[in-house]
Scaffold this active site. Structure first.
Site, PDB file in Angstrom:
ATOM      1  N   SER A 133      54.212  25.980  60.887  1.00 48.58           N
ATOM      2  CA  SER A 133      55.291  25.421  59.997  1.00 48.58           C
ATOM      3  C   SER A 133      56.327  26.389  59.626  1.00 48.58           C
ATOM      4  O   SER A 133      56.948  26.927  60.695  1.00 48.58           O
ATOM      5  CB  SER A 133      54.400  24.656  58.535  1.00 48.58           C
ATOM      6  OG  SER A 133      53.762  25.836  57.706  1.00 48.58           O
ATOM      7  N   VAL A 178      62.058  35.167  60.604  1.00 54.46           N
ATOM      8  CA  VAL A 178      61.699  36.088  61.622  1.00 54.46           C
ATOM      9  C   VAL A 178      62.352  36.053  62.680  1.00 54.46           C
ATOM     10  O   VAL A 178      62.982  35.128  63.276  1.00 54.46           O
ATOM     11  CB  VAL A 178      60.263  35.526  62.238  1.00 54.46           C
ATOM     12  CG1 VAL A 178      59.713  36.919  63.212  1.00 54.46           C
ATOM     13  CG2 VAL A 178      59.133  35.603  61.072  1.00 54.46           C
TER      14      VAL A 178
HETATM   15  N1  LIG Z   1      61.864  32.501  63.728  1.00 59.60           N
HETATM   16  C1  LIG Z   1      61.805  31.990  62.308  1.00 59.60           C
HETATM   17  O1  LIG Z   1      62.749  32.702  61.639  1.00 59.60           O
HETATM   18  C2  LIG Z   1      60.888  30.901  62.102  1.00 59.60           C
HETATM   19  C3  LIG Z   1      60.704  30.557  60.778  1.00 59.60           C
HETATM   20  C4  LIG Z   1      59.992  29.333  60.057  1.00 59.60           C
HETATM   21  C5  LIG Z   1      59.290  28.981  60.966  1.00 59.60           C
HETATM   22  N2  LIG Z   1      59.402  29.367  62.463  1.00 59.60           N
HETATM   23  C6  LIG Z   1      58.610  28.304  63.288  1.00 59.60           C
HETATM   24  O2  LIG Z   1      57.723  29.351  63.972  1.00 59.60           O
HETATM   25  C7  LIG Z   1      57.330  28.732  65.285  1.00 59.60           C
HETATM   26  C8  LIG Z   1      57.734  29.716  66.401  1.00 59.60           C
HETATM   27  O3  LIG Z   1      59.226  30.272  66.349  1.00 59.60           O
HETATM   28  P1  LIG Z   1      59.792  30.987  67.110  1.00 59.60           P
HETATM   29  O4  LIG Z   1      60.806  31.734  66.378  1.00 59.60           O
HETATM   30  O5  LIG Z   1      58.816  32.275  67.841  1.00 59.60           O
HETATM   31  O6  LIG Z   1      60.679  30.356  68.099  1.00 59.60           O
HETATM   32  P2  LIG Z   1      61.088  30.611  69.866  1.00 59.60           P
HETATM   33  O7  LIG Z   1      61.257  31.953  70.122  1.00 59.60           O
HETATM   34  O8  LIG Z   1      62.163  29.810  69.935  1.00 59.60           O
HETATM   35  O9  LIG Z   1      59.928  29.992  70.763  1.00 59.60           O
HETATM   36  C9  LIG Z   1      59.529  28.499  70.764  1.00 59.60           C
HETATM   37  C10 LIG Z   1      58.420  28.486  71.942  1.00 59.60           C
HETATM   38  O10 LIG Z   1      57.914  27.110  71.942  1.00 59.60           O
HETATM   39  C11 LIG Z   1      58.368  26.673  73.234  1.00 59.60           C
HETATM   40  N3  LIG Z   1      58.692  25.460  73.206  1.00 59.60           N
HETATM   41  C12 LIG Z   1      59.513  24.554  72.379  1.00 59.60           C
HETATM   42  N4  LIG Z   1      59.375  23.328  72.667  1.00 59.60           N
HETATM   43  C13 LIG Z   1      58.316  22.847  73.401  1.00 59.60           C
HETATM   44  C14 LIG Z   1      57.451  21.764  73.909  1.00 59.60           C
HETATM   45  N5  LIG Z   1      58.247  20.763  73.721  1.00 59.60           N
HETATM   46  N6  LIG Z   1      56.577  22.090  74.705  1.00 59.60           N
HETATM   47  C15 LIG Z   1      55.930  23.291  75.014  1.00 59.60           C
HETATM   48  N7  LIG Z   1      56.636  24.375  74.261  1.00 59.60           N
HETATM   49  C16 LIG Z   1      57.796  24.170  73.685  1.00 59.60           C
HETATM   50  C17 LIG Z   1      59.479  27.543  73.833  1.00 59.60           C
HETATM   51  O11 LIG Z   1      59.437  27.415  75.134  1.00 59.60           O
HETATM   52  P3  LIG Z   1      60.364  26.384  76.013  1.00 59.60           P
HETATM   53  O12 LIG Z   1      61.710  26.310  75.560  1.00 59.60           O
HETATM   54  O13 LIG Z   1      60.456  27.017  77.416  1.00 59.60           O
HETATM   55  O14 LIG Z   1      59.598  25.213  76.167  1.00 59.60           O
HETATM   56  C18 LIG Z   1      59.034  29.012  73.340  1.00 59.60           C
HETATM   57  O15 LIG Z   1      57.999  29.545  74.298  1.00 59.60           O
HETATM   58  C19 LIG Z   1      58.399  27.431  65.404  1.00 59.60           C
HETATM   59  O16 LIG Z   1      57.468  26.506  64.949  1.00 59.60           O
HETATM   60  C20 LIG Z   1      59.299  27.569  64.481  1.00 59.60           C
HETATM   61  O17 LIG Z   1      59.886  26.351  63.830  1.00 59.60           O
HETATM   62  C21 LIG Z   1      60.368  30.080  62.827  1.00 59.60           C
END
Ligand SMILES: NC(=O)c1ccc[n+]([C@@H]2O[C@H](COP(=O)([O-])OP(=O)(O)OC[C@H]3O[C@@H](n4cnc5c(N)ncnc54)[C@H](OP(=O)(O)O)[C@@H]3O)[C@@H](O)[C@H]2O)c1
Length: 240
Positions: A133, A178
């Protein structure tokens, strides 16, 4: 000793990639899923030296893709989703397009729901499901309404699934800010400045690293008493 097999949806980037790397280093077999084949190929190149990784192209917003994904995975010990498609969703309400909002819910709510629907029967009885989340649900800000809403909904979904799918355990990790590629969608070119300013405000004095969240997910996967839990890993963001 049993070699655990873990599906990491979203394992081609950010927190999921970090999780895949640490699970491989632990000796697990890891299946990484995501939509972009190029991104998956890059992840495979980075992870192949670490251990036994497979990649499957799948969009978890499509039920047929989810069915196909589990067909390729075989039996699993754990399922994790860090997937999110938030492109275009960080907008004030007058500029918010419903299509972008729906994509957020498709990837962060209905995708995880489909993973549970088709994946639970593949899991060992000691198995677990972990969703991701985020702080937006607890420290909402203008432009973040859709992401705040989906994060809260996902946590409520996990509580219900923890009851319905027992003894399979279902948990959620809630990250703070992050530094990952997702920030290009949140703040574009301003991302480095926004992250640096937040680092100064947080009790821990820094922004999160993907490994911080991967550690928490591994904890939730392996702690047999954790179900229906939300693990906050946000550097104290909820308090400031
Ligand atoms: N980074 C932050 O500051 C932060 C803060 C709070 C919460 N979050 C949450 O933490 C989680 C991880 O975030 P992250 O920062 O690691 O994001 P990220 O680097 O953008 O990675 C997201 C991953 O999800 C995959 N993805 C997206 N839509 C998809 C779909 N429909 N089906 C299959 N794969 C899919 C993407 O690959 P493809 O695009 O190739 O599908 C990518 O591998 C997310 O839920 C985000 O909302 C992040």
């Amino acid at each position: 000793m049993h070699k655990e097999t873990v599906l990491v949806v979203g394992g081609s980037s950010g927190m999921g990639l970090s999780l895949a790397r640490s699970l491989l280093a632990d000796g697990c077999a890891v299946v990484v899923a995501g939509r972009s084949s190029e991104r998956l190929a890059r992840a495979r190149a980075v992870l192949a030296d670490v251990g036994d990784v497979r990649t499957v192209a799948a969009d978890i917003t499509r039920e047929e893709d989810v069915i196909g994904l589990f067909g390729e995975c075989g039996p699993l010990d754990h399922i994790v989703s860090t997937a999110a498609d938030i492109a275009g969703a960080y907008e004030l309400l007058p500029d918010l397009q419903l299509a972008a909002a729906r994509k957020v819910f498709d990837s962060k709510f209905f995708g995880p729901l489909l993973l549970a629907k088709h994946g639970a029967c593949r899991l060992a009885p000691h198995g677990s499901i972990t969703f991701t989340s985020g702080i937006a649900a607890y420290r909402p800000a203008p432009r973040g309404s859709v992401v705040a809403g989906v994060n809260g909904a996902l946590e409520s979904l996990a509580y219900a699934l923890a009851v319905e799918l027992a003894p399979i355990r279902v948990n959620v990790v809630s990250p703070g800010w992050v530094d990952t590629p997702i920030w290009r969608h949140v703040a574009g070119d301003e991302a480095p400045a926004r992250l640096a300013a937040m680092a100064e405000k947080l009790p821990v004095g820094r922004i999160g690293r993907p490994d911080d969240i991967a550690d928490g997910i591994r904890f939730l996967m392996r702690n047999g008493y954790a179900t229906g839990s939300v693990l906050h890993l946000d550097g104290g963001h909820r308090l400031v």
